[in-house]
Design an enzyme around this catalytic site. Structure first.
Site, PDB file in Angstrom:
ATOM      1  N   HIS A 105      -4.356  -1.342  -6.797  1.00 38.62           N
ATOM      2  CA  HIS A 105      -3.675  -0.099  -7.145  1.00 38.62           C
ATOM      3  C   HIS A 105      -4.733   0.978  -7.355  1.00 38.62           C
ATOM      4  CE1 HIS A 105       0.106  -1.981  -7.268  1.00 38.62           C
ATOM      5  NE2 HIS A 105       0.062  -2.458  -8.488  1.00 38.62           N
ATOM      6  N   ASP A 153       0.824  -1.223   0.000  1.00 34.64           N
ATOM      7  CA  ASP A 153       0.000   0.000   0.000  1.00 34.64           C
ATOM      8  C   ASP A 153       0.853   1.266   0.000  1.00 34.64           C
ATOM      9  OD1 ASP A 153      -2.461  -1.560   0.319  1.00 34.64           O
ATOM     10  OD2 ASP A 153      -1.834  -1.820   2.401  1.00 34.64           O
TER      11      ASP A 153
END
Length: 430
Positions: A41, A13
């Site tokens: 994403h 992340d």
């Protein structure tokens, strides 16, 4: 000519999607080499937010070839939904620009059922799995019980292998996990339908990538998750089931290491983690809540709130060493705006002794105490900065200190979610 690998330098992340999106402009091929739809994403293009779980971020650029390599495990339903969504938005007009390795492994319904059932029975020993079937699929790959894309597209082979493997899977579901069995006919028909859609995308991607390398094309390898989630070098057992480090590029795409010229690690200006496992700099106070809210720290795949903490130089040094990083892309520096002071973890102590690196045992890692130094913060809104010199003095000093502690140059600084909110200090492709 340069070929560049992008990897996460923390626990995932970190903002890899945005960085890949920026670097895609300079690449011909964008290759995913590991993981599955357990990673997401998030990209902001103009005023539009696009979330991708399987298809490489480069698909948002025309004229780029996007490849999902043999190291990825693929959920056909998720992949097809992403295709449909991209086509509806006019972003996928040429199917030939998206390829699937014929050797990648397919996530089956029983993988997801087993994943969820195991986690539910784990009690306080939960790993924090996303329940997408990623781990069980990789288990079958290593155990030589997997179904590859080429198998799925041959109905006779698929039917035979499915029938053979389902005996064991249903025994596990019924006798050990107390779950209902999977239905052979239902899976056969459902996945045979998926096969007809996937057929248009299947290719010998390792050959194609190597041919493009020989032709002098530039390749961008897009990693998922992060170094500390690597199955070998992460905080085991609180890890994913694939090789998230730079070494996974070669085995997950079929290229030799001499073809990788730059390895860029993506790191937030602070640290986040989803799921269980050690996290020495985790904050449980108002500062942690502030980072979470300002950074929008909620998983793009699970929606779970992320655990937040101060920047950890021990983790970054480990990532630099393990991946052989040639540069660091620092993201979300803007999230730190408004803090009067900002802490950086420069080292750990365990039982009163300073540590040289991260401990391998999770029990020891859990007991590590961070050693902090404190730097002055800044109040200015930096989201409009176009150059490093436009940042406040204290923001520049913070970035420089992180670079010193990491022992690796920072080549990019992100000051917002949009593409244009990026300061490029060195372009690895040029």
């Amino acid at each position: 000519m340069a070929n560049v690998a992008i990897v996460g330098a923390q626990w995932g992340d970190e903002g890899k999607g945005k960085v890949v999106d920026i670097y895609t402009e300079y690449a011909d091929d964008i290759v995913r080499f590991q993981g599955g739809n357990n990673a997401g994403h998030t990209l902001v293009v103009g005023n539009e937010k696009v979330v991708l779980h399987l298809i490489p971020s480069g698909i948002l650029h025309e004229g780029k070839r996007c490849i999902i390599g043999n190291g990825v495990v693929l959920d056909p339903e998720v992949f097809i939904k992403e295709i449909v969504k991209l086509k509806e938005s006019g972003r996928l007009t040429d199917d030939s620009c998206l390829l699937l390795s014929e050797s990648l492994h397919i996530i089956m319904p029983y993988h997801k059922r087993i994943d969820i059932a195991r986690e539910a029975r784990s009690g306080d020993r939960k790993i924090g799995t996303t329940g997408r079937g990623i781990g069980p699929c990789y288990e079958d790959k290593i155990g030589r019980r997997g179904i590859r894309l080429m198998d799925l597209l041959n109905r006779d082979v698929f039917a035979r292998r499915l029938k053979e493997f389902l005996v064991e899977k249903n025994f596990l579901l019924e006798k050990m996990l107390g779950e209902a069995p999977c239905d052979y006919d239902q899976i056969l028909e459902e996945y045979s339908g998926y096969a007809e859609v996937l057929r248009a995308y299947m290719a010998d991607t390792a050959l194609i990538i190597n041919n493009d390398l020989q032709a002098g094309k530039k390749i961008l390898f897009e990693g998922a998750q992060g170094t500390l989630l690597d199955v070998d070098f992460g905080t085991y057992p609180f890890v994913t089931s694939s090789s998230t480090c730079a070494g996974g590029v070669c085995t997950g795409s079929g290229v030799g290491p001499r073809h990788i010229h730059e390895i860029i690690g993506i790191s937030k200006a602070y640290v986040t983690r989803v799921g269980s496992g050690p996290f020495p700099t985790e904050l449980f106070d108002a500062d942690g809540d502030r980072l979470r809210d300002a950074g929008g720290e909620f998983g793009s795949t699970t929606g779970r709130p992320r655990r937040c903490g101060w920047f950890d130089a021990m983790v970054i040094r480990y990532a630099v060493r393990t991946n052989g990083l040639t540069g660091i892309a620092l993201t979300k520096l803007d999230v730190l705006s408004g803090f009067d002071s900002i802490k950086i973890c420069t080292g750990y102590t365990l039982d009163g002794k300073a540590l040289e690196t991260l401990p391998s045992a999770p029990e020891a890692f859990e007991n590590c105490q961070p050693v902090y130094e404190e730097l002055p913060g800044w109040n200015a809104d930096i989201s409009g900065a176009k150059s490093f010199e436009e940042l406040p003095d204290s923001a520049r000093a913070y970035v420089k200190r992180l670079e010193e502690l990491a022992g690796c140059p920072i080549v990019l600084v992100s000051v917002g979610a949009r593409r244009d909110q990026t300061i490029i200090l060195r372009n690895p492709f040029l």
